[in-house]
Every structure is written in structure tokens, then in C-alpha cells.
Motif scaffolding. Structure first.
Motif, mmCIF file in Angstrom:
data_model
loop_
_atom_site.group_PDB
_atom_site.id
_atom_site.type_symbol
_atom_site.label_atom_id
_atom_site.label_comp_id
_atom_site.label_asym_id
_atom_site.label_seq_id
_atom_site.Cartn_x
_atom_site.Cartn_y
_atom_site.Cartn_z
ATOM 1 N N TYR A 159 31.753 -9.234 8.042
ATOM 2 C CA TYR A 159 31.090 -8.155 8.768
ATOM 3 C C TYR A 159 31.690 -6.811 8.366
ATOM 4 N N PHE A 161 33.272 -5.935 5.626
ATOM 5 C CA PHE A 161 32.943 -5.571 4.255
ATOM 6 C C PHE A 161 31.498 -5.080 4.179
ATOM 7 N N TRP A 162 30.618 -5.827 4.818
ATOM 8 C CA TRP A 162 29.212 -5.439 4.827
ATOM 9 C C TRP A 162 29.053 -4.070 5.494
ATOM 10 N N LEU A 164 31.219 -1.732 5.685
ATOM 11 C CA LEU A 164 31.763 -0.728 4.794
ATOM 12 C C LEU A 164 30.750 -0.361 3.712
ATOM 13 N N ALA A 165 30.106 -1.388 3.167
ATOM 14 C CA ALA A 165 29.237 -1.156 2.023
ATOM 15 C C ALA A 165 27.843 -0.682 2.424
ATOM 16 N N VAL A 166 27.337 -1.145 3.556
ATOM 17 C CA VAL A 166 25.948 -0.880 3.911
ATOM 18 C C VAL A 166 25.829 0.080 5.090
ATOM 19 N N ILE B 36 22.573 -9.332 6.454
ATOM 20 C CA ILE B 36 23.938 -9.561 5.988
ATOM 21 C C ILE B 36 23.977 -10.737 5.015
ATOM 22 N N TYR B 39 22.271 -9.820 1.752
ATOM 23 C CA TYR B 39 23.049 -8.828 1.002
ATOM 24 C C TYR B 39 24.266 -9.475 0.339
ATOM 25 N N ILE B 40 24.997 -10.253 1.124
ATOM 26 C CA ILE B 40 26.219 -10.867 0.591
ATOM 27 C C ILE B 40 25.876 -11.838 -0.532
ATOM 28 N N ILE B 240 39.586 -10.871 0.488
ATOM 29 C CA ILE B 240 38.422 -10.026 0.758
ATOM 30 C C ILE B 240 38.867 -8.722 1.418
ATOM 31 N N ALA B 244 38.411 -5.409 -0.587
ATOM 32 C CA ALA B 244 37.281 -4.630 -0.076
ATOM 33 C C ALA B 244 37.737 -3.240 0.336
ATOM 34 N N TRP B 256 33.212 -9.318 -3.362
ATOM 35 C CA TRP B 256 31.853 -9.794 -3.082
ATOM 36 C C TRP B 256 31.720 -11.275 -3.417
ATOM 37 N N SER B 259 33.496 -13.203 -0.818
ATOM 38 C CA SER B 259 32.741 -13.213 0.447
ATOM 39 C C SER B 259 31.635 -14.241 0.392
#
Ligand SMILES: Nc1ncnc2c1ncn2[C@@H]1O[C@H](COP(=O)(O)OP(=O)(O)OP(=O)(O)O)[C@@H](O)[C@H]1O
Ligand SMILES: [Mg+2]
Lengths: 330, 284, 252
Positions: A159, A161-162, A164-166, B36, B39-40, B240, B244, B256, B259
């Protein structure tokens, strides 16, 4: 039962047959029974060992929790002595000057958690009502239920990382639009991520509570001509109030203690957040960020005191929640 | 008459409106999750190949590299945590279901409840003082202990609940055959509740597989491959987190990929749990 | 000719403060069949479970007095030995749901960790199932789970499981109350078969059943043993007014 017993029921054809002597005396079974006896003595010893092991294991769980509490208390005494009660509302956290005020983090924690709760409650209630009342069965609701449960299964670093990126870029452009400092990282972003993460807790509890509403109560209301919405509002909600509240508390407990996702998107500053779009820190995220950098004992101890506060608060919230659930299900 | 009719229409409208709102909100929950996941998977799946799985991360500036150290480390740490937590948790669950009313059961149950709510970072702190400091350094073992503490409440609870659902007649049948207590439990009660117990175990593994916070000050992370459980060790979630939050694009790529693997692994565990629960269920 | 196998001396059983079985004295001769009767809640089950020390498995349950098995006090033996010698069959059939029919029969050996050669196991299974008249019905499906059988078959399987251990005494707590009439008569026929080799103690509410299968009958009332006599005597000429009322159905 008839008033007298029929006499011929009692005379049986085999009445006077000689009895066969018990087969226990045959040699094969004798071997078997000595085997049995020997085995049994060993069993009795093993049984006692097993019982004692169970008791010890149960004792250890108690010792474990007491140990956690004790460790936190002991390790934070240095800070408690140094800062006293002022620790809680001290506005400045400056390890270099040895000033430790936890207020910015307490505020940050409360802001992120309650904002997240505020955003997620409509969604978790909707899931609860949808699965508990509108569609309790079928493959579609089942899929929804499993998917919502999956939300809780995704690891929090992912969550983070996502986010942060999105999420951070999205929030940044939103902030530009409304004219606040476009950082992207901050309380608001953390709350959004947290809001998603805590949906399943209140949702699944809400669902099971709503399903427990006795159907005769609902039917009584329907028979008076109430619409479904009216039944939900005036029968189901009042009936499940304490259970739904417990779900909210459990979600809150999760939000307060959540570390990684928040740490990654909150911006990590020890200043008091000026608005919900400002960066900040929560209790958990400060610990995560600074624990391994704490270079002198008071600093480390101050961080552990944060952990102690977090521990006590989450324990209290969870206990109240569990009590409510227990009260509801009985 | 007319007003009743209007009122009636209004009520019906409200009813429909509410149902629509609930449906939209409920289905809306799924949207971020799907975002999510997609995307991942999209960002990560292209990074995954044999090289990625079998190599160590490259230093900053060199592209390529893999996450072998984190994969091995995660396996080792989870395995040790399981070895500690599974027998302990099942035994505690047995105690609780067999001694429903004893004082110790009351306190033990309370403590398990408390443990379930303790933030993972706090467990990390405690493990630091119990193991890292006495052992003189960060170690995989301390990380495993922290994770084991987190697994415990899930296993205990699911074991207890499963065993409580089994009918008393089962225990009595076993006792009446002259079986000693431990055999009644190990040979009859546990095999009959195996699906529930197993699903608790798998859920607990799924939960700790992605835990990062308790490992920050225990397993700590390690850029090299290490199998010494008394030394720092890398795990997937730690990797990660570290990569990250770094400013380097190459490292982001590694994160990535990692993840993606972590996500697939956790999701598979969850799905597996569901299947096993169904398959191994003993028909009572 | 008949030696006493089970004897209770001043036996009392309690659930917490609730005195459920009061000062029961009874002597049961070897290889006889005893029916235990009495109104609901009078402590029949409790007394029966006292004999093989199942009573104390219930939290808060205690017992006082003696139960002698071959002149040895059961209360002083370890429950494991007691239960190996005194088998029990319950009101509801309770085969082990995780075991096959075959394994259910030898459950007492298998689950106690007693290793037997395959041939001997086969023999025990066949003998026991034959004794309970189940062999013909299940001999082709021995590997199926026990819980797939019908209620009556399950109950006979449970009896086979108890018989396989070759106990000296078999206790039955309303063994046919959950069964249909046909299964009931099968089980009753079984009693006639079993009584040749075992001492049977059967709790039953069914007077005809008691009359058909038992040699002696014990009548319990409010936790006391009111009357204990030959079945024929008891049903034709009871001495106690409470027994008389009960068997003539004049009980309220
Ligand atoms: N598990 C228990 N806990 C507490 N009290 C119990 C328990 N089981 C039975 N009793 C009490 O003990 C008394 C005797 O019960 P018991 O089961 O021995 O009667 P019974 O003669 O077998 O009756 P029934 O014919 O209905 O089977 C009852 O009054 C009941 O209240
Ligand atoms: Mg009874």
C-alpha cells in the motif's frame, strides 16, 4: 404405556440357555491385553506431561503480554523521568537538544486515523448492509466478500509503495489546484491509504452483526408496510448499534497502529502539521524512522514511551470493541 | 388520499435511492483494490525473470540485479517463526477449548485478545530488547520471534474456535475406549478439526509474510545473501521498503518486482486457505 | 454359579452442589443383562457414566463412594484401565468421522497406538462386525467413512467398536432411542447375542425392551435406587409403590 405389562413379553426363548464362558480367556486376547496394559502405563505418564505442557503454554501467553508491557514501561522510565507528563503535550521534538514532546505525533496519529475512519465508514457500512441485508447469498456477493477480505491481506508496504507512486502525484496536483503547498506527501495522503486499508474490519463485523438481526423483528416491520430502507433505519441500525460501533473501534485500532504505509507517505517531519495537507508523523511512523538512529538513551527511551502510549491506547480500544461484540452476541 | 399516494411514492423512491447508494458504495470498495492489484502486477511482472529471482541486488548505478537474498531470507524467517508459533499456538488453543472456565483460560484468552491488537511496530521494539540487545546485534532469529508473536493470536483463536465446534460426543467416544487425554486430543480432536486449524495457520503465515514493521529493528535487512540466523537478513517486505523509499529508479524497479512477487505469494496463500478449508473439512 | 462383576457401594454423584445419584448400592453378577429404568432426570445416565468414570469428565462433576470391578475399586484405578475393561455405547451413534469403517472398529487399538499384525486386525474387524450383524452389510465398503452409514448401522458400528476391545462389561445409554423400529430390533437381537459373553448394563425408557432383553432390572427414582430385582419379578410383582406406579404408567 399400557397399564400392565404383557406377561409373555417377559418369557424369552433363550432364558435357560447356558452361558458361553467369556472369550477373554483365549490366548490371543491375553497377549493383546498385556500389550494394552503396558501401553497404558506409558500413556498415563504421557498424559500428565501433556496436561502440564498445556498449562505451561497458557501461562506463557500471559507472561508474554505482561512481559511486553513490562519491557515497554521499564525501557521508557528514563524518558518518563526526564520529561514527566509534559511529554504528552510538549510541542517540540528535538533530539539534538534533548527536548522530547510527543504532541506533534499524537496529533498526527489522531488526525490520520480519524480522517481515515471518516472516509472509510460509509464504505464499510455499505459493504456490511449490502452483504448482510440485501444480498446475503449468491456468487456475486461471495466474490465481493472475498475481495473485501483481500484488502486486509495485501501487505502494508505494498500500500505504501503504491501510495508513493500513484496517490502522491494525484494528491500533489489536487493540492496545486486548491492552492496549498503541493507536497503530495502528508496527513491527507496517509488518511486516504489508511481508509482503504481499514475498510474490511468494520465491514466484515458489520455484515455478521446485521445477519444476526432476528428475522421476526424485520418481518414485524415489513408487515406494517415499512420499506426496506425504513426497516434498515429503524430496526437493523438500532438493533446492531453496539456491534457496528465495535467494528468502528476495531478499524480505529488498526489505523492507530498502522506503520509502514503511513511511514512511506506521511512526509516524516516532527513539526506540528498546520493543515491536513501538511506533512507530519504518527507515533508509529516516528518509531519506525528514528528507532535505529536514536543515538543516546533518553532519545531511545522517548521513542519507546511513544510505543508504550500506542500499546496502551490500542489495547484499551480493542478491549472496548471486544466487550461490545461479546455483549452483542450474547 | 392524494397526499398518502405522494408520500408513498416518496418512500419508495427513498428506498430505491438508498439501495442504489449502498450498492454503489459497496462495489466502490473494490475499485482501489483492483487499481492496486493491476498497477502492481503491471509494474512488477515485466521485471520478474530467472535472473531476477536468482541474483543479488546490484549497487546503485548498475541496472539489473535480483532479489535472491530477500527470497531466501523471507523463507528462512517465516519458517523459523512458524516452527515457534504453530505448535505453541495450537497447544494454547487446545488448552483454551479444553478448560473453558478455568481462571488461567480467562487470563490467557484476554492476553491473546490483547496480543491481536498490539501494533506490529511495538512487537518490533520488544523483540529488540529481548533478543537483539542481549545477542549483541540484529538477527534473523529476533525477526522470527517477533513474527511468531504476531502469528500466535490467529492460530490460537482459530484452533480454539474450531475445537469448540466439535461435538462433545466425539471426545466421549474416544475417552470411553480408554484413550489417554493426549491421544484423544492428538488422534481424534485435532484430525477432526484439521481444516479449521490449518486455515488459521495459513492465514497467520499470509499475514506475517508481508510484515515489515517488526523486522525493522530485528532482522534489519542485508544487501547480501545470508543464511546465518544470528546475523541480519533481508526479507521481501524490508527490501520493498528500503528500495521503494530510495531515490534510485533501478532500485524502484527491483522493489516493483519484489512487490509483485510478495503480492502473488500472499494472495495465493489466501486462496489456498479457502480451498484447503473446503477440501479437508471432516464431515461430522 | 454367578460371581459379582460390578458392585457399587454407597455411590454418590454430584454436579457441583446438585446431588444427582444418592447412595446407590447394587451388585451385578457376571454375564447378566441389567436394565436400568426410571423417569427422566433421575440420574440413570449419571450412574452409568460413573461406572466407567466418564462422569468426572464433565467440569464440576464429582463422585463419592466405591464402584468395584472384580473386587477392585474403580475409583482408585486410573480411568484408562477402567475404560479398557468397561466399554460404553452412547445414546447417539458417534463413530469417528475422520476414520473409515474398518478403522472405526479397531479405533481402540489404532488410536491407543497398539500395533497389531494386519491379519489379526482383519480378524478383529470381521469378528466384531459379525457379532453386531453388520459384516454382511459393510464388508465391501470398509474403507468408506463411518459417518456415511445409516443411524442404526452407525450405532451397531459403535457397538462393534466397543466389543472389539473385549471389555468385561458393556454400558449402553438408551442405545436405541435415536433409532427407527427396525434398527431397534436389530440392536435388541444383538443384545441377546452379546449377553452370552458380556455383562451388559442398559439404560432404557422402553419397558418392553427392558422386559425382552434383561435378566434383572434396576429402578431409579430421584437419584435413588428404589428397587432392583429379577426383571420378571419386577414387572409382575414390584414391591415398591413408586416402581409399581412407573411401570403401570401412573406416574405424573
Ligand atoms: N452436564 C450436566 N451438568 C449439570 N447437571 C447435569 C448434567 N447432566 C445432568 N445433570 C443433572 O443431573 C440430573 C440427572 O441427569 P441424568 O442425565 O443422569 O438423568 P437421566 O436419568 O439419564 O435422564 P434421561 O432419562 O432424560 O436421560 C438431572 O436432573 C440434570 O439436571
Ligand atoms: Mg440419560
Amino acid at each position: 404405556m399400557s397399564s400392565s405389562i404383557d406377561n409373555n413379553l417377559i418369557t424369552r426363548p433363550d432364558q435357560n440357555l447356558g452361558r458361553v464362558i467369556s472369550s477373554i480367556t483365549t490366548p490371543v486376547s491375553k497377549v493383546r491385553s498385556t500389550k494394552r496394559i503396558k501401553r497404558s502405563y506409558r500413556h498415563i505418564r504421557a498424559e500428565n506431561v501433556f496436561r502440564r505442557t498445556l498449562v505451561i503454554v497458557a501461562l506463557i501467553t500471559v507472561v508474554l503480554v505482561l512481559g511486553i508491557l513490562l519491557t515497554l514501561v521499564v525501557q521508557s522510565t528514563l524518558s518518563i523521568k526526564a520529561s514527566g507528563i509534559g511529554y504528552v503535550w510538549g510541542h517540540v521534538w528535538d533530539p539534538v537538544r534533548d527536548i522530547f514532546g510527543a504532541y506533534p505525533f499524537i496529533l498526527g496519529t489522531l488526525l490520520t486515523s480519524f480522517l481515515a475512519l471518516f472516509i472509510s465508514i460509509p464504505f464499510s457500512f455499505a459493504v456490511g448492509v449490502f452483504l448482510g441485508e440485501y444480498h446475503p447469498k449468491g456468487w456475486m456477493p461471495n466474490l465481493l466478500k472475498n475481495t473485501v477480505e483481500l484488502i486486509a491481506a495485501v501487505p502494508s508496504v505494498i500500500y505504501g509503495f503504491w501510495g508513493l507512486a500513484v496517490l502522491v502525484p494525484i494528491v500533489r496536483s489536487f493540492e496545486t489546484k486548491i492552492g496549498v503547498d503541493p507536497v503530495g506527501l502528508g496527513i491527507f495522503t496517509s488518511s486516504l491509504i489508511l481508509a482503504i486499508m481499514i475498510i474490511p474490519y468494520a465491514a466484515s463485523l458489520g455484515r455478521s452483526m446485521i445477519q444476526m438481526v432476528p428475522s421476526n423483528l424485520k418481518e414485524a416491520a415489513y408487515s406494517l408496510g415499512a420499506t426496506r430502507w425504513e426497516v434498515i433505519r429503524s430496526v437493523i441500525f438500532p438493533y446492531t448499534r453496539s456491534g457496528l460501533f465495535a467494528g468502528v473501534l476495531l478499524s480505529l485500532g488498526r489505523a492507530l497502529g498502522e506503520t509502514m504505509a503511513v511511514t512511506m507517505v506521511i512526509g516524516n517531519t516532527s513539526l506540528i502539521p498546520k493543515s491536513i495537507f501538511a506533512p507530519g508523523n504518527t507515533m508509529a511512523s516516528v518509531i519506525a524512522n528514528e528507532f535505529t538512529e536514536a543515538d543516546h538513551p533518553v532519545y531511545l527511551s522517548a521513542l519507546i514511551e511513544l510505543g508504550l502510549v500506542l500499546f496502551v491506547v490500542t489495547v484499551i480500544i480493542n478491549m472496548i470493541g471486544k466487550r461490545l461484540i461479546k455483549g452483542f452476541t450474547n | 388520499m392524494k397526499s398518502i399516494k405522494i408520500n408513498y411514492k416518496y418512500r419508495i423512491g427513498k428506498n430505491i435511492g438508498f439501495q442504489a447508494l449502498i450498492t454503489v458504495l459497496a462495489c466502490g470498495c473494490v475499485v482501489p483494490l483492483i487499481f492496486i492489484l493491476v498497477y502492481i502486477l503491471k509494474a512488477g511482472i515485466t521485471k520478474i525473470n530467472w535472473h531476477f529471482l536468482t541474483n543479488l541486488p546490484k549497487p546503485v548505478g548498475e541496472s539489473g540485479g535480483g532479489i535472491a537474498n530477500a527470497l531466501v531470507g523471507s523463507m528462512i524467517i517465516i519458517a523459523i517463526a512458524s516452527v515457534i508459533a504453530i505448535p505453541f499456538g495450537i497447544l494454547c488453543g487446545i488448552y483454551l477449548s479444553e478448560n473453558k472456565k478455568s481462571k488461567l483460560a480467562y487470563w490467557s484468552r484476554l492476553c491473546i485478545d490483547i496480543l491481536q491488537g498490539v501494533p506490529s511496530i511495538v512487537i518490533g521494539i520488544v523483540a529488540y530488547f529481548w533478543l537483539v540487545k542481549p545477542l549483541g546485534g540484529f538477527s534473523a532469529l529476533s525477526g522470527s520471534v517477533a513474527l511468531a508473536i504476531m502469528m500466535l493470536p490467529i492460530i490460537v483463536r482459530s484452533t480454539e474456535e474450531t475445537l469448540l465446534l466439535l461435538p462433545d460426543s466425539l471426545r466421549e467416544a474416544a475417552f470411553a475406549l480408554g484413550m489417554p487425554f493426549h491421544r484423544v486430543i492428538l488422534k481424534v480432536i485435532i484430525p477432526c478439526g484439521i481444516s479449521g486449524i490449518l486455515s488459521g495457520v495459513m492465514l497467520s503465515v499470509a499475514r506475517i509474510a508481508g510484515e515489515t514493521a517488526p523486522l525493522l529493528f530485528t532482522a534489519f535487512g542485508n544487501p547480501y545473501l545470508s543464511t546465518n540466523i544470528l546475523k541480519p537478513m533481508q526479507t521481501l517486505p524490508l527490501l520493498i521498503f528500503n528500495y521503494a523509499t530510495s531515490p534510485y529508479n533501478d532500485w524502484h524497479d527491483l522493489a516493483w518486482g519484489a512487490s509483485c512477487i510478495l503480492l502473488i505469494w500472499v494472495l495465493l496463500l489466501n486462496i489456498f486457505t479457502k480451498l484447503i478449508t473446503r477440501k479437508w473439512k471432516v464431515q461430522l | 454359579m454367578e460371581s459379582t462383576i460390578v458392585k457399587s457401594v454407597n455411590y454418590n454423584a454430584y454436579f457441583g452442589d446438585n446431588h444427582v445419584v444418592k447412595n446407590v448400592n447394587i451388585e451385578i453378577p457376571r454375564n447378566t443383562t441389567i436394565a436400568v429404568m426410571g423417569p427422566s432426570g433421575c440420574g440413570k445416565t449419571t450412574f452409568l457414566r460413573g461406572i466407567n468414570r466418564m462422569h468426572e469428565l464433565i467440569p464440576g462433576a464429582t463422585a463419592k463412594g466405591q464402584i468395584m470391578l472384580n473386587n477392585e475399586d474403580v475409583m482408585e484405578m486410573h480411568p484408562i484401565f477402567v475404560r479398557l475393561k468397561i466399554g460404553m455405547v452412547f445414546q447417539r451413534p458417534n463413530p469417528f468421522p475422520n476414520l473409515s469403517i474398518y478403522d472405526n472398529v479397531i479405533a481402540g487399538y489404532k488410536l491407543n497406538g497398539i500395533k497389531l499384525p494386519k491379519a489379526e486386525k482383519d480378524k478383529i474387524v470381521e469378528d466384531s462386525l459379525t457379532r453386531v450383524a453388520l459384516w454382511k452389510e459393510v464388508k465391501d465398503s470398509l474403507t468408506k467413512k463411518g459417518s456415511f452409514l445409516s443411524g442404526g448401522q452407525q450405532q451397531r458400528l459403535c457397538i462393534a467398536r466397543a466389543v472389539a476391545m473385549e471389555p468385561e462389561v458393556l454400558l449402553f445409554d438408551e442405545p436405541t432411542s435415536a433409532l427407527d423400529p427396525i434398527s431397534t430390533s436389530t440392536v435388541e437381537e444383538l443384545f441377546h447375542e452379546l449377553k452370552k459373553n458380556y455383562t451388559l448394563i442398559i439404560v432404557t425408557h422402553n419397558m418392553q425392551q427392558a422386559a425382552r432383553v434383561s435378566d434383572k432390572t434396576a429402578f431409579f427414582y430421584m437419584g435413588e435406587l428404589v428397587e432392583y430385582d429379577n426383571t420378571k419379578q419386577m414387572f409382575t410383582n414390584p414391591t415398591d409403590i413408586r416402581t409399581q406406579n412407573y411401570i403401570t404408567g401412573r406416574f405424573s
